[in-house]
Design a protein around this motif. Structure first.
Motif, PDB file in Angstrom:
ATOM      1  N   LEU A  93       0.822  -1.209   0.000  1.00  0.00           N
ATOM      2  CA  LEU A  93       0.000   0.000   0.000  1.00  0.00           C
ATOM      3  C   LEU A  93       0.856   1.258   0.000  1.00  0.00           C
ATOM      4  CD1 LEU A  93      -2.767  -1.080   2.549  1.00  0.00           C
ATOM      5  CD2 LEU A  93      -2.898  -1.055   0.054  1.00  0.00           C
ATOM      6  N   THR A  94       1.827   1.319   0.931  1.00  0.00           N
ATOM      7  CA  THR A  94       2.690   2.503   0.975  1.00  0.00           C
ATOM      8  C   THR A  94       3.629   2.549  -0.209  1.00  0.00           C
ATOM      9  OG1 THR A  94       4.261   1.300   2.367  1.00  0.00           O
ATOM     10  CG2 THR A  94       2.562   2.618   3.483  1.00  0.00           C
ATOM     11  N   HIS A  95       4.035   1.376  -0.691  1.00  0.00           N
ATOM     12  CA  HIS A  95       4.857   1.292  -1.901  1.00  0.00           C
ATOM     13  C   HIS A  95       4.126   0.433  -2.926  1.00  0.00           C
ATOM     14  CE1 HIS A  95       7.895   2.477   1.073  1.00  0.00           C
ATOM     15  NE2 HIS A  95       8.556   3.000   0.047  1.00  0.00           N
ATOM     16  N   PHE A  96       4.383   0.737  -4.191  1.00  0.00           N
ATOM     17  CA  PHE A  96       3.748  -0.049  -5.250  1.00  0.00           C
ATOM     18  C   PHE A  96       4.202  -1.500  -5.191  1.00  0.00           C
ATOM     19  CE2 PHE A  96       3.782  -1.690  -9.647  1.00  0.00           C
ATOM     20  CZ  PHE A  96       2.416  -1.649  -9.895  1.00  0.00           C
ATOM     21  N   PRO A 100       2.740   5.139  -7.943  1.00  0.00           N
ATOM     22  CA  PRO A 100       2.357   6.341  -8.698  1.00  0.00           C
ATOM     23  C   PRO A 100       1.128   6.986  -8.076  1.00  0.00           C
ATOM     24  CG  PRO A 100       1.691   4.356  -9.854  1.00  0.00           C
ATOM     25  CD  PRO A 100       2.511   3.898  -8.683  1.00  0.00           C
ATOM     26  N   LYS A 101       1.199   8.295  -7.866  1.00  0.00           N
ATOM     27  CA  LYS A 101       0.111   9.011  -7.190  1.00  0.00           C
ATOM     28  C   LYS A 101      -0.587   9.922  -8.198  1.00  0.00           C
ATOM     29  CE  LYS A 101       2.653   8.775  -2.833  1.00  0.00           C
ATOM     30  NZ  LYS A 101       3.297   9.522  -1.727  1.00  0.00           N
ATOM     31  N   PHE A 102      -1.352   9.271  -9.101  1.00  0.00           N
ATOM     32  CA  PHE A 102      -1.992  10.026 -10.166  1.00  0.00           C
ATOM     33  C   PHE A 102      -3.013  11.010  -9.614  1.00  0.00           C
ATOM     34  CE2 PHE A 102      -0.924   5.835 -12.059  1.00  0.00           C
ATOM     35  CZ  PHE A 102       0.035   6.271 -12.953  1.00  0.00           C
TER      36      PHE A 102
END
Length: 224
Positions: A195-198, A210-212
């Protein structure tokens, strides 16, 4: 195997007029051919062959006052419109007879100028060319500016010009590529999605997510 590469193109106002004319001619040929085949079926006549269809809706049509303007665009664009219709019929027949897997395919429908997507195709016979300066030369249209994001692996066999609902233009190249396997490696790595990292790899490498949405929200805030 065949691969498709898509790139954004930027036609000038004059080129946009020529593209609109070519889109319209391809659409008319497609609709005329579809109308002939539907009429033949309704009247119990034999299926109109590809050669006869080309003769009626292209060759003869150009000699009539109503369709004389078909001669203003590349003949390959018109022939490819018929090829698209034939492909649509083949897919429909294969779907009806069960030779095609997946969802059922509907019969070909008439194209409209109000469709969200307009498209036409150029093959090698049309002598389109990617110039040394990076522009795409199309017959009876001119040299289009292309935004290249990567290099084509080989000379394209065809290119489709597409206009989407937003009015943007794209060039879709079909190229032939060899199916070469990737080199074999001795090392292995495990991947854990989080969750915190892809993703987190077994060797400790962390792939940032990625934080679109957040990026779009920041852009919207700045623009407002």
């Amino acid at each position: 195997m065949q691969l498709r590469y898509n790139f954004r193109v930027y036609p000038t106002p004059g080129q946009q007029i020529e593209l609109a004319r070519a889109f319209g001619c391809a659409r008319v040929v497609f609709n005329d051919a579809l109308r002939l085949r539907r009429q033949a079926r309704e009247q119990g006549l034999p299926y109109v062959s590809d050669a006869e269809l080309s003769k009626q809706v292209i060759t003869r049509a150009k000699t009539t006052p109503e369709r004389a303007w078909l001669g203003e665009v590349s003949a390959v664009v018109l022939q490819q419109a018929l090829a698209d219709l034939n492909t649509a019929y083949r897919n429909f027949f294969a779907s009806v007879t069960g030779k095609r897997n997946g969802r059922k395919v509907a019969p070909p429908r008439f194209r409209s100028r109000k469709d969200n997507r307009q498209a036409m195709r150029f093959t090698k016979n049309s002598r389109f060319k990617v110039l040394d300066n990076g522009r795409l030369r199309l017959p009876k249209i001119g040299d289009l500016v292309v935004r290249w994001s990567r290099t084509l692996p080989s000379d394209p066999s065809s290119v489709a010009i597409i206009k989407d609902a937003a009015g943007r233009y794209f060039a879709s190249f079909v190229v032939q590529s060899t199916d070469e396997p990737l080199p074999e490696l001795d090392s292995e790595v495990g991947i854990d999605l989080g969750l915190t990292h892809f993703a987190v790899l077994s060797d400790g490498t962390k792939v940032t997510a990625p934080k679109f949405l957040r990026r779009a929200a920041r852009k919207l805030k700045r623009l407002q």
